[in-house]
Design a protein around this motif. Sequence first.
Motif, PDB file in Angstrom:
ATOM      1  N   ILE A 212      28.565  33.446  48.825  1.00 46.65           N
ATOM      2  CA  ILE A 212      29.297  33.282  50.080  1.00 46.65           C
ATOM      3  C   ILE A 212      29.955  34.610  50.401  1.00 46.65           C
ATOM      4  N   GLY A 213      29.520  35.252  51.479  1.00 46.43           N
ATOM      5  CA  GLY A 213      30.034  36.564  51.833  1.00 46.43           C
ATOM      6  C   GLY A 213      28.915  37.581  51.912  1.00 46.43           C
ATOM      7  N   GLU A 214      29.184  38.735  52.474  1.00 48.53           N
ATOM      8  CA  GLU A 214      28.190  39.767  52.696  1.00 48.53           C
ATOM      9  C   GLU A 214      28.182  40.772  51.544  1.00 48.53           C
ATOM     10  N   VAL A 215      27.051  40.903  50.865  1.00 54.95           N
ATOM     11  CA  VAL A 215      26.941  41.854  49.757  1.00 54.95           C
ATOM     12  C   VAL A 215      25.799  42.848  49.938  1.00 54.95           C
ATOM     13  N   GLU A 216      24.942  42.636  50.907  1.00 53.65           N
ATOM     14  CA  GLU A 216      23.775  43.506  51.084  1.00 53.65           C
ATOM     15  C   GLU A 216      24.203  44.934  51.397  1.00 53.65           C
ATOM     16  N   GLY A 217      23.649  45.871  50.630  1.00 48.65           N
ATOM     17  CA  GLY A 217      23.940  47.280  50.841  1.00 48.65           C
ATOM     18  C   GLY A 217      25.310  47.723  50.363  1.00 48.65           C
ATOM     19  N   LYS A 218      26.027  46.841  49.666  1.00 45.33           N
ATOM     20  CA  LYS A 218      27.395  47.143  49.240  1.00 45.33           C
ATOM     21  C   LYS A 218      27.477  47.363  47.722  1.00 45.33           C
ATOM     22  N   THR A 219      28.572  47.994  47.318  1.00 45.87           N
ATOM     23  CA  THR A 219      28.887  48.139  45.893  1.00 45.87           C
ATOM     24  C   THR A 219      29.742  46.951  45.480  1.00 45.87           C
ATOM     25  N   ALA A 220      29.189  46.080  44.667  1.00 46.55           N
ATOM     26  CA  ALA A 220      29.883  44.851  44.277  1.00 46.55           C
ATOM     27  C   ALA A 220      30.670  45.070  42.993  1.00 46.55           C
ATOM     28  N   ILE A 221      31.898  44.551  42.984  1.00 47.85           N
ATOM     29  CA  ILE A 221      32.732  44.587  41.777  1.00 47.85           C
ATOM     30  C   ILE A 221      33.095  43.151  41.413  1.00 47.85           C
ATOM     31  N   ILE A 222      32.523  42.664  40.330  1.00 49.35           N
ATOM     32  CA  ILE A 222      32.835  41.319  39.836  1.00 49.35           C
ATOM     33  C   ILE A 222      34.147  41.386  39.063  1.00 49.35           C
ATOM     34  N   ILE A 223      35.070  40.484  39.347  1.00 45.81           N
ATOM     35  CA  ILE A 223      36.336  40.474  38.619  1.00 45.81           C
ATOM     36  C   ILE A 223      36.566  39.113  37.981  1.00 45.81           C
ATOM     37  N   ASP A 224      37.012  39.132  36.731  1.00 44.60           N
ATOM     38  CA  ASP A 224      37.339  37.905  36.011  1.00 44.60           C
ATOM     39  C   ASP A 224      38.498  38.220  35.074  1.00 44.60           C
ATOM     40  N   ASP A 225      39.125  37.177  34.539  1.00 48.74           N
ATOM     41  CA  ASP A 225      40.236  37.423  33.614  1.00 48.74           C
ATOM     42  C   ASP A 225      39.734  37.784  32.225  1.00 48.74           C
ATOM     43  N   MET A 226      38.564  37.274  31.843  1.00 50.61           N
ATOM     44  CA  MET A 226      38.010  37.575  30.524  1.00 50.61           C
ATOM     45  C   MET A 226      36.490  37.588  30.583  1.00 50.61           C
ATOM     46  N   VAL A 227      35.893  38.305  29.624  1.00 50.93           N
ATOM     47  CA  VAL A 227      34.446  38.240  29.405  1.00 50.93           C
ATOM     48  C   VAL A 227      34.262  37.718  28.000  1.00 50.93           C
ATOM     49  N   ASP A 228      33.708  36.508  27.893  1.00 47.49           N
ATOM     50  CA  ASP A 228      33.513  35.879  26.590  1.00 47.49           C
ATOM     51  C   ASP A 228      32.090  36.159  26.114  1.00 47.49           C
ATOM     52  N   THR A 229      31.121  35.352  26.521  1.00 45.45           N
ATOM     53  CA  THR A 229      29.734  35.601  26.112  1.00 45.45           C
ATOM     54  C   THR A 229      28.994  36.520  27.082  1.00 45.45           C
ATOM     55  N   ALA A 230      29.601  36.798  28.250  1.00 45.00           N
ATOM     56  CA  ALA A 230      29.010  37.634  29.306  1.00 45.00           C
ATOM     57  C   ALA A 230      27.882  36.933  30.050  1.00 45.00           C
ATOM     58  N   ARG A 231      27.741  35.622  29.863  1.00 44.30           N
ATOM     59  CA  ARG A 231      26.716  34.875  30.609  1.00 44.30           C
ATOM     60  C   ARG A 231      26.957  34.982  32.112  1.00 44.30           C
TER      61      ARG A 231
END
Length: 317
Positions: A212-231
């Motif tokens: 949901i939202g426009e990501v085409e041609g953009k630099t995406a930054i995924i943000i989360d509080d933790m990375v456990d298994t990285a799935r």
Amino acid sequence: MSVNANKENMKVFSLNSNEPLAKEIVEHIGIDMGKSSIKRFSDGEVQMNIEESIRGCDVYLVQSTSQPGNQHLMELLIMIDAMKRASAKSINCVIPYFGYSRQDRKARSREPITAKLIANILEKAGASRVITVDLHSPQVQGFFNIPFDQLIAIPLISKYFIEKSLEDVVIVAPENTGVIRARQLGNFLNAPIALLDRNRIKEEAIRGTDIIGEVEGKTAIIIDDMVDTARTIKSASSALMAKGAKEVYACCTHPVLSEPAVSWIEESDVKELVTTNTIKIPEEKQIDKLTTLSIAPLLAEMMLKVQSNESVSPLFE
């Protein structure tokens, strides 16, 4: 740093989970590390000894409940008891990564609310205050009847990305519970946000991912509080690239990095994972894609403000 803190009455002790972070904290504060020893009997029982007087002192115990979480939690509880019996004036638990905060409610019948249990145990042991960073579930603060301060790492992470001067950035929340966190980072970077709508069959399986939202041609930054298994990072980065993202970065506060996280991060489309040192990362998990920022200055400033009875609200802004 605060200049009015009464450092003479302040002692910081490190337990076993993250000694490098504790050493950084005392360097920023400008005091020596408290002297203590942690040993084990042959059957694994923890034996502790405080090797200096702490009578009438405000003590700060630095211990994340990272892997092995139960062992590190038990160390913390035993040290709290030792401090209480040694007549410490106050016992402040600095828990950069607060484990069990994912278990904050009964999602199904006959489940425990383990985060509340941990709060009860810490209070009963004798903790006077808890200082932590980025709870998985912020409502865990309400489980405590003692002062509880939750710092946020987003300003630190945002500064790093601002200095990278990335173009056409979009901040991506990997699930709906992360929208607030994504919006906060988006405000710092003056960037829009997007949401991954993941359709789960089971906790360990994801059937599909809508964006949901426009990501085409953009630099995406995924943000989360933790990375456990990285799935999540692996599947989310793949979905973003499939939708036309130019490149994908990821960031989090707590690098839990349970197996097979390291291999999945390396295999993923993520260009770089930016995290903090709330959890000590073993040497074998230090990979080229991983960038670690130090949370020590922020924790040190919080501890000094608590010690000097100054307002801590500026640290939350």
